[in-house]
Structures are given as C-alpha cells and as structure tokens.
Design an enzyme around this catalytic site. Structure first.
Site, PDB file in Angstrom:
ATOM      1  N   GLY A   1       0.839  -1.195   0.000  1.00  0.00           N
ATOM      2  CA  GLY A   1       0.000   0.000   0.000  1.00  0.00           C
ATOM      3  C   GLY A   1       0.868   1.237   0.000  1.00  0.00           C
ATOM      4  O   GLY A   1       2.096   1.161   0.098  1.00  0.00           O
TER       5      GLY A   1
ATOM      6  N   ALA B   1       1.840   5.223   1.454  1.00  0.00           N
ATOM      7  CA  ALA B   1       2.161   5.772   2.769  1.00  0.00           C
ATOM      8  C   ALA B   1       0.877   5.997   3.559  1.00  0.00           C
ATOM      9  O   ALA B   1      -0.121   6.492   3.023  1.00  0.00           O
ATOM     10  CB  ALA B   1       2.923   7.085   2.613  1.00  0.00           C
TER      11      ALA B   1
ATOM     12  N   SER C   1      -1.376   4.020   4.582  1.00  0.00           N
ATOM     13  CA  SER C   1      -2.554   3.318   4.068  1.00  0.00           C
ATOM     14  C   SER C   1      -3.114   2.304   5.056  1.00  0.00           C
ATOM     15  O   SER C   1      -4.184   1.744   4.820  1.00  0.00           O
ATOM     16  CB  SER C   1      -2.212   2.612   2.752  1.00  0.00           C
ATOM     17  OG  SER C   1      -1.209   1.634   2.964  1.00  0.00           O
TER      18      SER C   1
ATOM     19  N   SER D   1       0.903  -1.351   8.236  1.00  0.00           N
ATOM     20  CA  SER D   1       1.484  -1.833   9.494  1.00  0.00           C
ATOM     21  C   SER D   1       0.402  -2.201  10.498  1.00  0.00           C
ATOM     22  O   SER D   1       0.517  -3.218  11.205  1.00  0.00           O
ATOM     23  CB  SER D   1       2.416  -0.780  10.093  1.00  0.00           C
ATOM     24  OG  SER D   1       3.521  -0.578   9.250  1.00  0.00           O
TER      25      SER D   1
ATOM     26  N   THR E   1      13.196  -2.969   9.818  1.00  0.00           N
ATOM     27  CA  THR E   1      14.303  -2.719   8.897  1.00  0.00           C
ATOM     28  C   THR E   1      14.703  -1.256   8.795  1.00  0.00           C
ATOM     29  O   THR E   1      15.696  -0.940   8.154  1.00  0.00           O
ATOM     30  CB  THR E   1      13.955  -3.234   7.485  1.00  0.00           C
ATOM     31  OG1 THR E   1      12.798  -2.532   7.011  1.00  0.00           O
ATOM     32  CG2 THR E   1      13.694  -4.734   7.488  1.00  0.00           C
TER      33      THR E   1
ATOM     34  N   HIS F   1       6.216   3.218  16.479  1.00  0.00           N
ATOM     35  CA  HIS F   1       5.989   1.819  16.098  1.00  0.00           C
ATOM     36  C   HIS F   1       6.325   0.880  17.261  1.00  0.00           C
ATOM     37  O   HIS F   1       5.594  -0.085  17.513  1.00  0.00           O
ATOM     38  CB  HIS F   1       6.812   1.441  14.868  1.00  0.00           C
ATOM     39  CG  HIS F   1       6.144   1.771  13.578  1.00  0.00           C
ATOM     40  ND1 HIS F   1       5.236   0.932  12.981  1.00  0.00           N
ATOM     41  CD2 HIS F   1       6.251   2.847  12.773  1.00  0.00           C
ATOM     42  CE1 HIS F   1       4.810   1.477  11.856  1.00  0.00           C
ATOM     43  NE2 HIS F   1       5.412   2.639  11.703  1.00  0.00           N
TER      44      HIS F   1
ATOM     45  N   ARG G   1       3.521  -1.971  19.513  1.00  0.00           N
ATOM     46  CA  ARG G   1       3.648  -3.426  19.517  1.00  0.00           C
ATOM     47  C   ARG G   1       3.454  -3.996  20.917  1.00  0.00           C
ATOM     48  O   ARG G   1       3.884  -3.395  21.902  1.00  0.00           O
ATOM     49  CB  ARG G   1       5.023  -3.841  18.991  1.00  0.00           C
ATOM     50  CG  ARG G   1       5.215  -3.540  17.534  1.00  0.00           C
ATOM     51  CD  ARG G   1       6.445  -4.208  16.979  1.00  0.00           C
ATOM     52  NE  ARG G   1       7.696  -3.717  17.510  1.00  0.00           N
ATOM     53  CZ  ARG G   1       8.420  -2.749  16.961  1.00  0.00           C
ATOM     54  NH1 ARG G   1       8.017  -2.149  15.862  1.00  0.00           N
ATOM     55  NH2 ARG G   1       9.566  -2.378  17.501  1.00  0.00           N
TER      56      ARG G   1
END
Length: 180
Positions: free
Chosen positions: A10, A12, A14, A17, A35, A50, A54
């Site tokens: 997808g 940016a 979108s 994640s 990464t 991010h 999690r």
C-alpha cells in the site's frame, strides 16, 4: 512456506502496518523484524511510535540489511514472523550498493534468499511493503533505481505469497490468486 505468507502492500499511511500487526496478534510467539534506521529525528520518532504500538510480549529484531543471516537462527522459535518493512530493506540494500552496476539484480537475489529461508520455515510470515509504482517517475537516477528495484522485489514476493493484500485508506483489498 509451511505457515503461509501474507504480503501487504500500500501507499504511505494506508494502514499496512496496522493490518499486519492485527494479523500477527493471532500468533503466540511473534518475532517483529524492523528494517528502518533512525537516520534523523523524524524517523527516530516514527520508530519510537511503532515500538510503542507493539505488544511487549513480542520479540523484536532491528536489522536494516542482513535479514537472512540474522533471522536464520531465530525463526525456529516463532510461529509468526512480521517483517516491516521490505521498502526500507530494499532502500538500505540499494544505498549500500550505490554505484554498483548490477544493484537491482543483487537486491532481487537477496529477496530470493529471504524467500528460500521462509520456504524452510514453519512460521507464518507477514511482510509489509510500499507500492511505489503508481506515483510519478522519480527525478533522480537513484530514485528511479529504487522504484524499479522495489517493484521487482514486490513482484518476486507476491508471486510466492499465499495472500496479497493492497491497503487503501485502511481498507484491505485481496488480490485474487490465479489457478494456473
């Protein structure tokens, strides 16, 4: 790939994640593979966000380039491996090979090595990547090389995935798989 592969593409912001993390939450033993590198303050902030999103029970490996060698000894311990994202991985590889005449082929070879590792794994894999082929033609040679290399890697991964999802505005559209 015994556990199956889901490839999520997808643009940016979108929802790639978010969708990937939602799928990974179904697993008991999850390895999150990041990464991206924090090369500036803005990227450092994104990485921190991010990390906070999690679950704390997940293990995380931060590796910008050497996915196969770093993951090989670890993956037997997990039932889900989420790689976020292929886009940054390809970018990191390409930058490390800048000026190399056959960089796109070398990056494609690394994608094949990753898929071979996945093939021998019992884990379910979720890979996230950006779809960059729908935008404008990049102005610089490096930008065009990146777009081409990522497009090629995305095709390689999609061809060996069990499911391919395209995210648009937080909605997932599943690509039909051909029967032959």
């Amino acid at each position: 790939m015994k556990g199956g592969v889901t490839f999520i593409l997808g643009g940016a912001r979108s929802g790639k994640s978010t969708a990937a993390e939602r799928m990974a939450r179904r697993g008991d033993r999850v390895l999150f593979v990041a990464t991206a590198e924090a090369l500036d303050e803005e990227m450092d902030g994104r990485i921190r966000d991010h990390r906070r999103s999690r679950p704390t029970a997940w293990d995380t490996v931060e590796e910008p380039r050497e996915l196969v060698s770093v993951l090989q000894p670890r993956i037997p311990h997990y039932d889900v491996v989420l790689v976020d994202c292929i886009t940054m991985w390809v970018s990191n590889l390409l930058l490390a090979m800048e000026g190399h005449n056959d960089a796109e082929r070398c990056v494609a070879d690394e994608a094949h090595r990753l898929l071979d590792l996945m093939q021998d794994s019992h884990a379910s894999w979720i890979l996230v990547s950006n779809e960059v082929g729908s935008g404008i033609v990049p102005a610089s040679p490096l930008g065009r090389a990146f777009r081409d290399a990522l497009g090629r890697v995305n095709q390689i991964i999609a061809a060996r995935s069990d499911r391919v999802l395209l995210m648009v505005a937080g909605l997932a559209f599943e690509a039909p798989r051909s029967s032959g």
